[in-house]
Design an enzyme around this catalytic site. Structure first.
Site, PDB file in Angstrom:
ATOM      1  N   ASP A  67      11.097   1.664   2.641  1.00  0.00           N
ATOM      2  CA  ASP A  67      11.125   2.623   1.512  1.00  0.00           C
ATOM      3  C   ASP A  67      11.732   3.303   2.711  1.00  0.00           C
ATOM      4  O   ASP A  67      12.003   2.768   4.090  1.00  0.00           O
ATOM      5  CB  ASP A  67      10.423   3.530   1.575  1.00  0.00           C
ATOM      6  CG  ASP A  67       8.708   4.092   2.268  1.00  0.00           C
ATOM      7  OD1 ASP A  67       9.131   3.905   3.350  1.00  0.00           O
ATOM      8  OD2 ASP A  67       7.965   4.184   1.444  1.00  0.00           O
ATOM      9  N   ASP A 136      -2.203  11.078  -2.070  1.00  0.00           N
ATOM     10  CA  ASP A 136      -1.934  11.230  -3.490  1.00  0.00           C
ATOM     11  C   ASP A 136      -2.162  10.525  -4.056  1.00  0.00           C
ATOM     12  O   ASP A 136      -1.993   9.950  -5.781  1.00  0.00           O
ATOM     13  CB  ASP A 136      -0.528  12.457  -4.783  1.00  0.00           C
ATOM     14  CG  ASP A 136       0.795  11.467  -3.688  1.00  0.00           C
ATOM     15  OD1 ASP A 136       0.372  10.746  -3.502  1.00  0.00           O
ATOM     16  OD2 ASP A 136       1.395  12.185  -3.852  1.00  0.00           O
ATOM     17  N   HIS A 138       0.265   7.594  -3.243  1.00  0.00           N
ATOM     18  CA  HIS A 138       1.650   7.021  -3.122  1.00  0.00           C
ATOM     19  C   HIS A 138       1.315   5.431  -2.935  1.00  0.00           C
ATOM     20  O   HIS A 138       0.080   5.798  -1.584  1.00  0.00           O
ATOM     21  CB  HIS A 138       2.950   7.737  -3.467  1.00  0.00           C
ATOM     22  CG  HIS A 138       2.645   8.098  -1.524  1.00  0.00           C
ATOM     23  ND1 HIS A 138       3.175   9.845  -1.986  1.00  0.00           N
ATOM     24  CD2 HIS A 138       2.707   7.850  -0.616  1.00  0.00           C
ATOM     25  CE1 HIS A 138       3.291   9.884  -0.380  1.00  0.00           C
ATOM     26  NE2 HIS A 138       3.040   8.803   0.379  1.00  0.00           N
ATOM     27  N   GLU A 143       4.929   7.460  -6.305  1.00  0.00           N
ATOM     28  CA  GLU A 143       4.298   8.644  -6.908  1.00  0.00           C
ATOM     29  C   GLU A 143       3.222   8.425  -8.431  1.00  0.00           C
ATOM     30  O   GLU A 143       3.624   7.586  -8.908  1.00  0.00           O
ATOM     31  CB  GLU A 143       5.613  10.076  -6.794  1.00  0.00           C
ATOM     32  CG  GLU A 143       5.794  10.199  -5.174  1.00  0.00           C
ATOM     33  CD  GLU A 143       5.804  11.029  -3.873  1.00  0.00           C
ATOM     34  OE1 GLU A 143       3.968  10.907  -3.887  1.00  0.00           O
ATOM     35  OE2 GLU A 143       5.359  11.406  -3.063  1.00  0.00           O
TER      36      GLU A 143
HETATM   37  C1  F6R Z   1       5.940   4.921   3.982  1.00  0.00           C
HETATM   38  C2  F6R Z   1       4.986   4.692   3.014  1.00  0.00           C
HETATM   39  C3  F6R Z   1       4.369   6.389   2.728  1.00  0.00           C
HETATM   40  C4  F6R Z   1       2.862   6.948   3.930  1.00  0.00           C
HETATM   41  C5  F6R Z   1       1.907   7.777   3.479  1.00  0.00           C
HETATM   42  C6  F6R Z   1       1.385   7.733   4.314  1.00  0.00           C
HETATM   43  O1  F6R Z   1       7.159   3.832   4.794  1.00  0.00           O
HETATM   44  O2  F6R Z   1       6.099   4.219   2.194  1.00  0.00           O
HETATM   45  O3  F6R Z   1       3.666   5.709   1.689  1.00  0.00           O
HETATM   46  O4  F6R Z   1       2.551   5.292   4.180  1.00  0.00           O
HETATM   47  O5  F6R Z   1       3.150   8.463   2.847  1.00  0.00           O
HETATM   48  O6  F6R Z   1       2.254   8.835   5.105  1.00  0.00           O
HETATM   49  P1  F6R Z   1       1.499   8.731   6.652  1.00  0.00           P
HETATM   50  O7  F6R Z   1       0.889   7.875   7.364  1.00  0.00           O
HETATM   51  O8  F6R Z   1       2.004   9.448   7.424  1.00  0.00           O
HETATM   52  O9  F6R Z   1       0.010   9.448   6.128  1.00  0.00           O
END
Ligand code: F6R
Length: 260
Positions: A67, A136, A138, A143
């Site tokens: 992403d 959450d 995702h 989401e």
């Molecule tokens: C990042 C992504 C997100 C993160 C998630 C956890 O490329 O796709 O799904 O893996 O938001 O983020 P952290 O690791 O910062 O807790």
């Protein structure tokens, strides 16, 4: 899903790095799906160490990131282009032409998303997808309520995700509202998934993803349907799992040939 619980995030990250290194060793031209955020940092550090000290060679590897924020240029310090260069790519030898990260500055989001999917297909599909999980549930930036069949597209980040990610920006208001993300369906087509989750903030999302019903309200729960998915957890992220002792027992009793 195989559940691997380690005493610390760094122990779990070393396992993740070994699994990736093993794939790169056996299939030098493999396609890796990469993630950003705090979670994969130690995995990238270990892969960088293996590249420097053990000669792990990424020169034939292709990468696709999950992403990117819409509206951030590759040079923006909070863009995922910048993150990947800083924390992994500039330290190893992936060929620049084989690195793929969605362009958050595109003027044609639907066209870019279609091309991204076509590029993944043209590369032969993703062999191994590294994933973090949002508090959450995702994965990528899919989401809650995202279609479980979705493809690469634009998404609007929830307030919760924007607050979680505000730590990287000077103020919460600066966190972009939109992102381009691989879809849940795109992720489900990858041949192998490594889902990493560390810290107590992820415990609830992990319990729902691993032991709850499959639901778009926790997009990670669809990984129960993935044929080769491993969840690598530290103790705090595993605390809400009901069958914790069973997962530990399975891991401790793996046959030698399955050990990493
Ligand atoms: C990042 C992504 C997100 C993160 C998630 C956890 O490329 O796709 O799904 O893996 O938001 O983020 P952290 O690791 O910062 O807790």
């Amino acid at each position: 899903m195989e559940i691997i619980i380690q005493p610390t995030a760094s122990a779990a990250s070393i396992i993740a790095a070994r699994l990736i290194a093993r794939l790169v060793y056996h299939k030098p031209n493999c396609v890796l799906g990469l993630a950003t955020g705090s979670t994969p940092l130690a995995t990238y550090q270990e892969l960088i160490r293996m590249h420097r000290e053990d000669g792990l060679d990424f020169s034939h590897v292709t990468t696709f990131n999950l992403d990117e924020y819409v509206g951030l240029s590759p040079e923006h310090p909070q863009s995922y282009h910048h993150f990947m260069q800083e924390h992994f790519l500039r330290h190893v030898n992936v060929a620049p032409e084989r690195i793929h990260i969605p362009d958050g500055m595109t003027s044609d989001v639907p066209g870019l998303c279609e091309r991204y999917e076509a590029e993944i297909r043209a590369a032969g599909g993703i062999d191994l997808q590294l994933l973090g999980i949002g508090s959450d549930g995702h994965i990528g930036f899919n989401e809650p309520s995202s279609s479980l069949a979705s493809r690469t597209r634009i998404k609007t980040l929830t307030e919760r995700t924007r607050n979680d990610n505000a730590r990287f920006f000077s103020s919460p208001a600066e966190v972009p509202l939109h992102c381009i993300t691989m879809g849940v369906g795109t992720i489900m087509e990858t041949r192998q998934v490594l889902l990493l989750a560390f810290g107590p903030n992820k415990a609830q999302a992990i319990a729902e993803a691993v032991e709850g019903p499959i639901t778009a309200m926790n997009p990670a729960s669809i990984l129960q349907m993935h044929p080769v998915a491993k969840a690598l957890l530290d103790e705090p992220a595993a605390t809400s799992l009901r069958r914790l002792e069973y997962y530990r027992w399975v891991f401790d009793n793996k046959p030698d040939w399955q050990r990493v």
